[in-house]
Design an enzyme around this catalytic site. Structure first.
Site, PDB file in Angstrom:
ATOM      1  N   GLY A 164      -6.423   6.660   0.363  1.00 25.62           N
ATOM      2  CA  GLY A 164      -7.459   7.662   0.597  1.00 25.62           C
ATOM      3  C   GLY A 164      -7.300   8.939  -0.210  1.00 25.62           C
ATOM      4  N   GLU A 204       0.844  -1.193   0.000  1.00 21.17           N
ATOM      5  CA  GLU A 204       0.000   0.000   0.000  1.00 21.17           C
ATOM      6  C   GLU A 204       0.882   1.247   0.000  1.00 21.17           C
ATOM      7  OE1 GLU A 204      -4.158  -0.938   1.732  1.00 21.17           O
ATOM      8  OE2 GLU A 204      -2.850  -0.399   3.389  1.00 21.17           O
ATOM      9  N   SER A 263      -6.643   3.469  -2.787  1.00 21.10           N
ATOM     10  CA  SER A 263      -7.593   4.066  -3.729  1.00 21.10           C
ATOM     11  C   SER A 263      -8.133   3.088  -4.774  1.00 21.10           C
ATOM     12  CB  SER A 263      -6.977   5.299  -4.410  1.00 21.10           C
ATOM     13  OG  SER A 263      -6.742   6.317  -3.453  1.00 21.10           O
TER      14      SER A 263
HETATM   15  P1  13P Z   1      -8.344   3.479   0.480  1.00 15.22           P
HETATM   16  O1  13P Z   1      -8.889   2.353  -0.369  1.00 15.22           O
HETATM   17  O2  13P Z   1      -9.403   4.276   1.153  1.00 15.22           O
HETATM   18  O3  13P Z   1      -7.349   4.290  -0.277  1.00 15.22           O
HETATM   19  O4  13P Z   1      -7.537   2.779   1.689  1.00 15.22           O
HETATM   20  C1  13P Z   1      -6.615   1.801   1.402  1.00 15.22           C
HETATM   21  C2  13P Z   1      -6.185   1.168   2.665  1.00 15.22           C
HETATM   22  O5  13P Z   1      -5.500   1.787   3.459  1.00 15.22           O
HETATM   23  C3  13P Z   1      -6.636  -0.196   2.942  1.00 15.22           C
HETATM   24  O6  13P Z   1      -5.969  -0.746   4.027  1.00 15.22           O
END
Ligand code: 13P
Length: 253
Positions: A170, A164, A210
């Site tokens: 986010g 990630e 995202s």
């Molecule tokens: P988003 O999908 O909201 O970007 O978050 C990703 C995340 O941190 C999942 O653990």
């Protein structure tokens, strides 16, 4: 993509009992989408209820304490999570690393406690934007992996890695498919070096940051992406199932 993609929803600090209906809808749909392994990580307070409401999907936690028990006010052990119905635990999420000062050694200790409790573990890694900008994304992630992964008598099927990139969480921004492919290939090499050829090849590598239905085909189609760890888009059954449906379609095509 993996033989059976693994799509995990991380609800983060969202959800009261009113959200159990979303979990129920996701569970019902999962019955039809058997080519995809679906799981949710609700907050601690909803694990037990989610497990009861959703019998087919995986249910897990977003963190745990590394110790078996004792004087750790407000913390939750892996064994407690298992007792409440969790089958897996996410450790080392960048929000834990940033907001709670968790270091790789803490993440590894947590991962070991999850395995010792008989659950599977999702170990999160990812670079910041600054680290990517100076060309250090792969080396940072390799270093995190080597210091965070549980070693030894690990059953590879029990360990999943989630890549990630911190700057993609986010934000609505995602790496290019080429960057995701390059990172996942690099992670695979680290896993093979760490666990050996056979076991290292079995560990699933999820992409997170995202992910939504609109970009899922592209991201899941990158090299060695075994599924997705989804934040915001997992908070509604519609949003999450859109991603699961894309993964299912990709299995059929
Ligand atoms: P988003 O999908 O909201 O970007 O978050 C990703 C995340 O941190 C999942 O653990």
């Amino acid at each position: 993509m993996a033989v059976r993609p693994y799509i995990v929803g991380n609800w983060k600090m969202n959800g009261t009992r009113s959200m159990l209906s979303e979990a129920r809808s996701i569970d019902r749909a999962a019955e039809r989408l058997i080519k995809v392994e679906v799981a949710l990580a609700p907050p601690f307070t909803l694990i037990h209820a989610t497990r009861k409401e959703a019998g087919l999907i995986g249910v897990g936690a977003q963190d745990c304490h590394a110790a078996e028990g004792g004087a750790h006010t407000g913390d939750i052990s892996a064994a407690m999570l298992k007792d409440s119905g969790a089958g897996f635990v996410i450790v080392g999420h960048s929000e834990r690393r940033a907001n709670h000062g968790e270091k790789d050694a803490d993440v590894k200790a947590k991962a070991l406690s999850v395995l010792a409790a008989g659950m599977s573990v999702i170990v999160c890694v990812g670079e910041t934007e600054d680290q990517r900008d100076v060309g250090k994304a792969e080396s940072v992630v390799a270093r995190q992996l080597k210091a965070s992964l549980p070693e030894g008598e690990v059953v590879a099927e029990k360990v999943t890695v989630a890549y990630e990139p911190v700057w993609a969480i986010g934000t609505g921004r995602t790496p290019t498919v080429d960057d995701v492919s390059a990172m996942h290939r690099s992670i695979r090499q680290v896993l093979i070096g760490f666990y050996g050829e056979e076991a290292g090849a079995k560990v699933r590598i999820l992409y997170g940051g995202s992910v939504k239905a609109e970009n899922a085909a592209e991201l899941l189609g990158a090299d060695d992406v075994g599924g997705a760890l989804v934040g915001g888009a997992s908070l509604t059954a519609d949003g999450f199932l859109g991603i699961v449906a894309v993964a299912a379609e990709m299995q059929e095509s």
